[in-house]
Design an enzyme around this catalytic site. Structure first.
Site, short mmCIF file in Angstrom:
data_model
loop_
_atom_site.label_atom_id
_atom_site.label_comp_id
_atom_site.label_asym_id
_atom_site.label_seq_id
_atom_site.Cartn_x
_atom_site.Cartn_y
_atom_site.Cartn_z
N GLU A 38 0.77 -1.38 0.35
CA GLU A 38 0.26 0.09 0.08
C GLU A 38 0.77 1.25 0.00
O GLU A 38 1.92 1.25 1.22
CB GLU A 38 -0.73 0.13 1.35
CG GLU A 38 -1.59 0.64 1.55
CD GLU A 38 -2.58 1.73 2.74
OE1 GLU A 38 -2.41 0.23 3.52
OE2 GLU A 38 -3.06 2.57 3.53
N ARG A 42 -0.24 10.39 0.90
CA ARG A 42 0.31 11.29 1.95
C ARG A 42 1.36 12.23 1.24
O ARG A 42 2.09 13.19 2.89
CB ARG A 42 0.80 10.99 3.61
CG ARG A 42 -0.39 9.88 4.04
CD ARG A 42 0.07 9.76 5.36
NE ARG A 42 -0.40 8.12 5.60
CZ ARG A 42 -0.49 7.58 6.65
NH1 ARG A 42 0.77 6.98 6.99
NH2 ARG A 42 -1.41 6.23 6.78
N THR A 66 -4.62 6.25 2.67
CA THR A 66 -5.21 7.44 3.24
C THR A 66 -5.62 8.22 1.70
O THR A 66 -5.71 9.34 1.14
CB THR A 66 -3.77 8.15 3.37
OG1 THR A 66 -2.94 7.42 3.83
CG2 THR A 66 -4.23 9.45 4.32
N LYS A 126 -10.81 -2.33 7.06
CA LYS A 126 -9.54 -2.05 8.35
C LYS A 126 -10.53 -1.30 9.58
O LYS A 126 -10.81 -0.38 9.82
CB LYS A 126 -8.99 -0.07 7.73
CG LYS A 126 -7.91 -0.43 7.92
CD LYS A 126 -7.05 1.22 7.25
CE LYS A 126 -5.34 1.64 7.68
NZ LYS A 126 -4.95 2.51 7.00
C1 3PG Z 1 -1.21 3.97 9.08
O1 3PG Z 1 0.20 4.64 8.03
O2 3PG Z 1 -1.74 3.33 8.16
C2 3PG Z 1 -0.90 3.48 10.39
O3 3PG Z 1 -0.34 4.47 11.36
C3 3PG Z 1 0.01 2.59 10.68
O4 3PG Z 1 0.54 2.01 11.83
P1 3PG Z 1 1.53 1.43 12.00
O5 3PG Z 1 2.76 2.85 11.72
O6 3PG Z 1 1.23 1.57 13.40
O7 3PG Z 1 1.49 0.01 11.44
#
Ligand code: 3PG
Length: 209
Positions: A38, A42, A66, A126
């Site tokens: 993924e 961002r 995102t 999710k």
């Molecule tokens: C994200 O970036 O979607 C989540 O915050 C990922 O979570 P993590 O960094 O705790 O794996």
């Protein structure tokens, strides 16, 4: 599509600042045994990174993360993403994904959000942020009343090699998401071998009996 995600069991979540890191990062993940990733929208590099990986590594199942507004869904799809996720539930984004045939998992953390997502046709959710929200126990309690609906979950947030197996044992879990094996500092330093090593360890933890 969902079967491919379920087979991978782990969705690495990438925040890419430099589009030139896209190809070596995809290679590092593939070398570690993961063909799903993924890329979060961002950063300014995200769409170009998706385009590069989709072109050079067609074996990689590429998701866009995102996704906060409908135009991003279309941009991600046009760049080559085939599934999408978001931290929260935005009906306009869900509709945009449905319009372009993209598998999309909105973020949920409460029963009301699960019901709203289900009501607008989402079957893959999710669970975010998984650990701060209460982890495996919270997921089981949250999903329990909806077990008959056939919902599947991708818990994300605070998951790592040490706790991923606990989530993957839950039958409702399609896969887990996490950023630890593609940590920003490792990507920025070009530590591709370390990313491959962490990926191998994660895949081994996910497939251990
Ligand atoms: C994200 O970036 O979607 C989540 O915050 C990922 O979570 P993590 O960094 O705790 O794996």
């Amino acid at each position: 599509m969902l079967e491919r995600i379920e087979r991978g069991r782990i969705v690495p979540i990438v925040v890419l600042d430099d589009v030139d890191a896209a190809a070596p990062l995809a290679e590092a993940l593939l070398a570690g045994g993961l063909d799903v990733m993924e890329i979060t929208l961002r950063t300014g590099a995200a769409l170009a990174a998706i385009r590069r990986i989709a072109t050079a590594y067609p074996e990689m199942l590429l998701g866009a993360g995102t996704l906060l507004d409908p135009s991003q869904v279309e941009q991600a799809r046009d760049a080559g993403a085939v599934f999408g996720l978001a931290p929260g539930l935005n009906p306009r984004v869900v509709q945009a994904a449905a319009n372009c045939g993209m598998l999309f998992a909105p973020g949920v953390m409460t029963p009301s959000e699960v019901e709203q997502a289900w009501a607008i046709g989402c079957k893959l959710l999710k669970f975010f942020p998984a650990e701060p929200a209460g982890g495996v126990a919270m997921l089981k309690a949250l999903a329990g009343p909806y077990a008959h609906l056939g919902l599947r979950f991708i818990p994300t947030g605070g998951i790592h090699t040490g706790n991923l197996a606990d989530y993957l044992k839950v039958p409702l879990v399609a896969a887990i998401g996490g950023s630890w094996m593609v940590d920003k500092a490792l990507v920025a330093a070009g530590r591709w071998d370390e990313i491959t090593r962490l990926t191998r360890v994660a895949v081994a933890a996910a497939t251990a009996p």
